[in-house]
Write a protein that holds these residues in place. Sequence first.
Motif, PDB file in Angstrom:
ATOM      1  N   ALA A 145       0.909  -1.350   0.273  1.00 19.37           N
ATOM      2  CA  ALA A 145       0.038  -0.241   0.066  1.00 19.37           C
ATOM      3  C   ALA A 145       0.792   1.586   0.059  1.00 19.37           C
ATOM      4  O   ALA A 145       0.235   2.366  -1.190  1.00 19.37           O
ATOM      5  CB  ALA A 145      -0.611  -0.066   1.343  1.00 19.37           C
ATOM      6  N   SER A 146       2.076   1.406   0.289  1.00 14.63           N
ATOM      7  CA  SER A 146       3.029   2.268   0.781  1.00 14.63           C
ATOM      8  C   SER A 146       3.783   3.005  -0.540  1.00 14.63           C
ATOM      9  O   SER A 146       3.600   3.830  -1.142  1.00 14.63           O
ATOM     10  CB  SER A 146       4.041   2.094   2.023  1.00 14.63           C
ATOM     11  OG  SER A 146       4.221   3.414   1.612  1.00 14.63           O
ATOM     12  N   VAL A 147       4.146   1.539  -1.089  1.00 18.67           N
ATOM     13  CA  VAL A 147       4.674   1.743  -1.775  1.00 18.67           C
ATOM     14  C   VAL A 147       3.448   2.592  -4.028  1.00 18.67           C
ATOM     15  O   VAL A 147       3.544   3.436  -4.207  1.00 18.67           O
ATOM     16  CB  VAL A 147       5.275   0.710  -2.853  1.00 18.67           C
ATOM     17  CG1 VAL A 147       5.915   0.869  -4.400  1.00 18.67           C
ATOM     18  CG2 VAL A 147       6.101   0.227  -2.272  1.00 18.67           C
ATOM     19  N   LEU A 148       2.312   1.705  -3.505  1.00 17.51           N
ATOM     20  CA  LEU A 148       1.166   2.258  -4.233  1.00 17.51           C
ATOM     21  C   LEU A 148       0.893   3.239  -4.238  1.00 17.51           C
ATOM     22  O   LEU A 148       0.700   4.126  -5.410  1.00 17.51           O
ATOM     23  CB  LEU A 148       0.129   0.930  -4.123  1.00 17.51           C
ATOM     24  CG  LEU A 148       0.113  -0.127  -5.334  1.00 17.51           C
ATOM     25  CD1 LEU A 148      -1.250  -1.693  -4.658  1.00 17.51           C
ATOM     26  CD2 LEU A 148       0.385   0.098  -6.996  1.00 17.51           C
ATOM     27  N   GLY A 149       0.776   3.824  -2.789  1.00 13.98           N
ATOM     28  CA  GLY A 149      -0.108   4.816  -3.010  1.00 13.98           C
ATOM     29  C   GLY A 149       0.818   6.001  -3.192  1.00 13.98           C
ATOM     30  O   GLY A 149       0.550   6.858  -4.378  1.00 13.98           O
ATOM     31  N   SER A 150       2.462   5.710  -3.339  1.00  9.24           N
ATOM     32  CA  SER A 150       3.367   6.472  -3.212  1.00  9.24           C
ATOM     33  C   SER A 150       3.172   6.587  -5.364  1.00  9.24           C
ATOM     34  O   SER A 150       3.602   7.470  -5.956  1.00  9.24           O
ATOM     35  CB  SER A 150       4.626   6.446  -2.703  1.00  9.24           C
ATOM     36  OG  SER A 150       5.681   7.262  -3.796  1.00  9.24           O
ATOM     37  N   LEU A 151       3.368   5.136  -5.410  1.00 11.28           N
ATOM     38  CA  LEU A 151       3.350   5.711  -7.341  1.00 11.28           C
ATOM     39  C   LEU A 151       2.119   6.336  -7.686  1.00 11.28           C
ATOM     40  O   LEU A 151       2.198   6.886  -8.771  1.00 11.28           O
ATOM     41  CB  LEU A 151       3.234   4.096  -8.015  1.00 11.28           C
ATOM     42  CG  LEU A 151       4.950   3.694  -7.637  1.00 11.28           C
ATOM     43  CD1 LEU A 151       4.655   2.187  -7.481  1.00 11.28           C
ATOM     44  CD2 LEU A 151       5.866   4.120  -8.126  1.00 11.28           C
ATOM     45  N   PHE A 152       0.994   6.652  -7.309  1.00 13.49           N
ATOM     46  CA  PHE A 152      -0.437   6.489  -7.407  1.00 13.49           C
ATOM     47  C   PHE A 152       0.365   7.814  -7.871  1.00 13.49           C
ATOM     48  O   PHE A 152      -0.541   8.995  -8.438  1.00 13.49           O
ATOM     49  CB  PHE A 152      -1.069   6.409  -6.963  1.00 13.49           C
ATOM     50  CG  PHE A 152      -1.976   4.972  -7.559  1.00 13.49           C
ATOM     51  CD1 PHE A 152      -1.509   4.645  -8.308  1.00 13.49           C
ATOM     52  CD2 PHE A 152      -3.130   3.862  -6.338  1.00 13.49           C
ATOM     53  CE1 PHE A 152      -2.741   3.440  -8.565  1.00 13.49           C
ATOM     54  CE2 PHE A 152      -2.821   2.961  -6.602  1.00 13.49           C
ATOM     55  CZ  PHE A 152      -3.101   2.818  -8.132  1.00 13.49           C
ATOM     56  N   ALA A 153       0.490   8.575  -6.344  1.00 13.28           N
ATOM     57  CA  ALA A 153       1.506  10.128  -6.337  1.00 13.28           C
ATOM     58  C   ALA A 153       2.139  10.729  -6.924  1.00 13.28           C
ATOM     59  O   ALA A 153       2.291  11.303  -8.279  1.00 13.28           O
ATOM     60  CB  ALA A 153       1.520  10.566  -5.216  1.00 13.28           C
ATOM     61  N   SER A 154       3.120   9.250  -7.968  1.00 10.30           N
ATOM     62  CA  SER A 154       4.093  10.195  -8.706  1.00 10.30           C
ATOM     63  C   SER A 154       3.700   9.976 -10.327  1.00 10.30           C
ATOM     64  O   SER A 154       4.552  11.057 -11.071  1.00 10.30           O
ATOM     65  CB  SER A 154       5.118   8.910  -8.988  1.00 10.30           C
ATOM     66  OG  SER A 154       5.895   8.704  -7.005  1.00 10.30           O
ATOM     67  N   VAL A 155       2.519   9.374 -10.036  1.00 14.69           N
ATOM     68  CA  VAL A 155       1.933   9.633 -11.967  1.00 14.69           C
ATOM     69  C   VAL A 155       2.277  11.808 -12.719  1.00 14.69           C
ATOM     70  O   VAL A 155       2.795  11.407 -13.033  1.00 14.69           O
ATOM     71  CB  VAL A 155       0.670   9.160 -12.091  1.00 14.69           C
ATOM     72  CG1 VAL A 155       0.570   9.102 -13.351  1.00 14.69           C
ATOM     73  CG2 VAL A 155       0.129   7.776 -11.448  1.00 14.69           C
ATOM     74  N   ALA A 156       1.943  11.759 -11.676  1.00 16.80           N
ATOM     75  CA  ALA A 156       1.930  13.882 -11.258  1.00 16.80           C
ATOM     76  C   ALA A 156       3.306  13.977 -12.109  1.00 16.80           C
ATOM     77  O   ALA A 156       3.809  14.950 -12.830  1.00 16.80           O
ATOM     78  CB  ALA A 156       1.697  14.662 -10.590  1.00 16.80           C
ATOM     79  N   LEU A 157       4.682  13.209 -11.826  1.00 14.45           N
ATOM     80  CA  LEU A 157       6.299  13.479 -11.957  1.00 14.45           C
ATOM     81  C   LEU A 157       5.635  13.797 -13.098  1.00 14.45           C
ATOM     82  O   LEU A 157       6.806  14.154 -13.631  1.00 14.45           O
ATOM     83  CB  LEU A 157       6.684  12.947 -10.662  1.00 14.45           C
ATOM     84  CG  LEU A 157       7.061  13.263 -10.259  1.00 14.45           C
ATOM     85  CD1 LEU A 157       7.910  11.808  -9.296  1.00 14.45           C
ATOM     86  CD2 LEU A 157       8.212  14.634 -10.051  1.00 14.45           C
ATOM     87  N   PHE A 158       5.284  12.700 -14.054  1.00 12.43           N
ATOM     88  CA  PHE A 158       5.960  12.089 -15.443  1.00 12.43           C
ATOM     89  C   PHE A 158       5.210  13.386 -16.106  1.00 12.43           C
ATOM     90  O   PHE A 158       5.013  13.588 -17.213  1.00 12.43           O
ATOM     91  CB  PHE A 158       4.796  10.915 -15.758  1.00 12.43           C
ATOM     92  CG  PHE A 158       5.939   9.201 -15.521  1.00 12.43           C
ATOM     93  CD1 PHE A 158       6.846   9.845 -16.614  1.00 12.43           C
ATOM     94  CD2 PHE A 158       5.778   8.947 -14.263  1.00 12.43           C
ATOM     95  CE1 PHE A 158       8.642   8.706 -16.009  1.00 12.43           C
ATOM     96  CE2 PHE A 158       7.404   8.506 -14.380  1.00 12.43           C
ATOM     97  CZ  PHE A 158       7.455   7.840 -15.466  1.00 12.43           C
TER      98      PHE A 158
END
Lengths: 235, 433
Positions: free
Chosen positions: B406-419
């Motif tokens: 969950a921690s990694v997924l939450g971070s990855l979802f949030a990271s979409v904005a980075l792209f």
Amino acid sequence: MNNIVSIDKVAKVFRVGDEDFTALHEISLDIEPGAFMSFVGPSGSGKTTLLNLIGGLDQPTSGSVFFKNVKLGELNRTALAEYRRKNLGFIFQTYNLLPVYSVYENILFPLLLDGNKESAVRRSVLDMVDSVGLSDQIKKRPSQLSGGQCQRVAIARALVKKPELILADEPTANLDAENSFQILELMRELNKQFKAAFIFSTHDEKVTKYVNREVGLEDGRVCWDKRRNGSGSFE
Amino acid sequence: MIRWVLQGILRDKNRSLFPFLVVTAGVALVVFTFGFMEGIFMGMIDSTANLDTGHLRLVNKPFYDEEHLNPMDRALTGQNETRNWLIANSDPKIKWAPRIRWGAIADVPDENGETRSQTPIIGMALDLLSPDSRELERLDLKNSLLDGRLPEAAKEILLGYELARTLDVELEQTITLLGQTFDGGLATDNYTVVGFVRFGVFAMDKKMALIDLADAQDSFYMEDTVTDWLGFLPSHVAYKDYKNFKVALQSRLSDLILHPPKDWAKDDIPIVMSVLDQRNLDNLVNVFEMIKKIFVGIIVLLMVLVLWNAGLLNGIHRYGELGLLLAMGQTHAKLVWLLGIEAFAIGVLGALAGSLIGGGVVYYLQEVGINMGDAFAQTGMMMNDVMRGRVTAESFLLGAGPGIIASVLGSLFASVALFQRSEANLFRELEAG
């Protein structure tokens, strides 16, 4: 002559609402290795846009930017990132240091980013800290430093990986006169010591005293391009 | 670089504290809930096994098919031979115990020898008198004894306390059991009531009596004969593994059928069942497993949503820093990877803390328990009065694994904005601070 940067008829047009705004009008410039120069002009003259294009952060609407004969427009996003990582150092008006890391760690960071191990580059970092006169502040964090000290850290961070080109956007804008002179003096010394080209964007007249070349920009056009002659005055 | 990232996490509380707390709370909740549910469920299974079915049960199929009628004539003879075969052919972890299920009418006489009270009872005969017998321990009879004592001699009987009340019987009073013998005749025998027991299961407290195995064999003419062989597994064996033990034993049964003890009837067919095959426990297990999956899914979903938001807030908090990294030549993908590493590290730390907290509470419940005897007194469920947690590797895996994911997924979802972040405005953004 092998220029480090060549700008060939570069234009940049931004879309603002329904209208096009031309930030740069077919500018051509050559910048030699080891240059210590500035882009001077009022806000909106195109200084930062030009730095963006040289830094591979943006692409021109027409024309080309070359870094050592490599056309930046032909590089993809990853290659541009590598170009910046390997060849460029950045210095910002607001320093942009990482607040949770110490002076030493901030300067170390670009080398880690480039895949180096700390043990292999520790000496280089310490030497660079020494070069900017911050050996006694090495463990402090940015919040514990003055503005001038922060900018010294930013300069050391930009230079530590020995890049060939440093892009400095208004590096003295947040400093008082005394600190500005000290920083400019330091950068001039480091320019001689490391042979890296420094390009400033500024509207600070103090910078003019130090640079060897000054390119004046107004409304996206080059208005003048002055070089210092042997007697130290611009021509 | 990993050390660099960890230093950042530890120093920047804004970056790490909230996600850490979310993961810690989520993992602790899952570990605790699972441990507690598992403990209660295993307690229920163990109670059923100890009182009634064993974790494994070897029984004659004709007896099992009409078990509700207690057909004593279909019990298995050759007690010693069967015991030897079971010991030789089953996993050494399994401890086998013979039992006899019996039914009878209990008759309590008055001072003149006339019937004062009478009621049908169900009974279990087990080895109560041998010094090396573990049956007293299995049924927790010492602690379940409300009054009187445990049998110490032949023809002594323990009654459920509600049954004793119904019969209006007193300690050391003699009662008569009227039942059926192995060969279909009438069995009558006198027993001395020596103790009243609370089994913790209302139906058993109301109807159940316990006598020694040898006494039952004598009273019901069942020499060398038992109705059940119950196999008991150590408490650390998970219920999911019972089937393996059953299948292993089943694979050897053909040998027993081909070479049965000499006194077995020709149509005796031994079968093996696990506790889950009986009393509808299999369905209960399926429901339990489904609840577990739904529960984990909900917790993970909630954690991902909260951590996604935490990641977005983190992205705003570190907007300048991330922009600087892009300007300095970090690729978008590498940046997302770095954030993923950060999230993984926070997830691991949170999972460790959550496991310690949740596991600590479950361990306390496992060792001390909560006495729910009063609440369960009137239920028909075979449950221990003391509810206990159960520390299992699975509960830690189900807590920590999803916590980290969950921690990694939450971070990855949030990271979409980075792209989606363009480098073209980095100078302006960074100058803006």
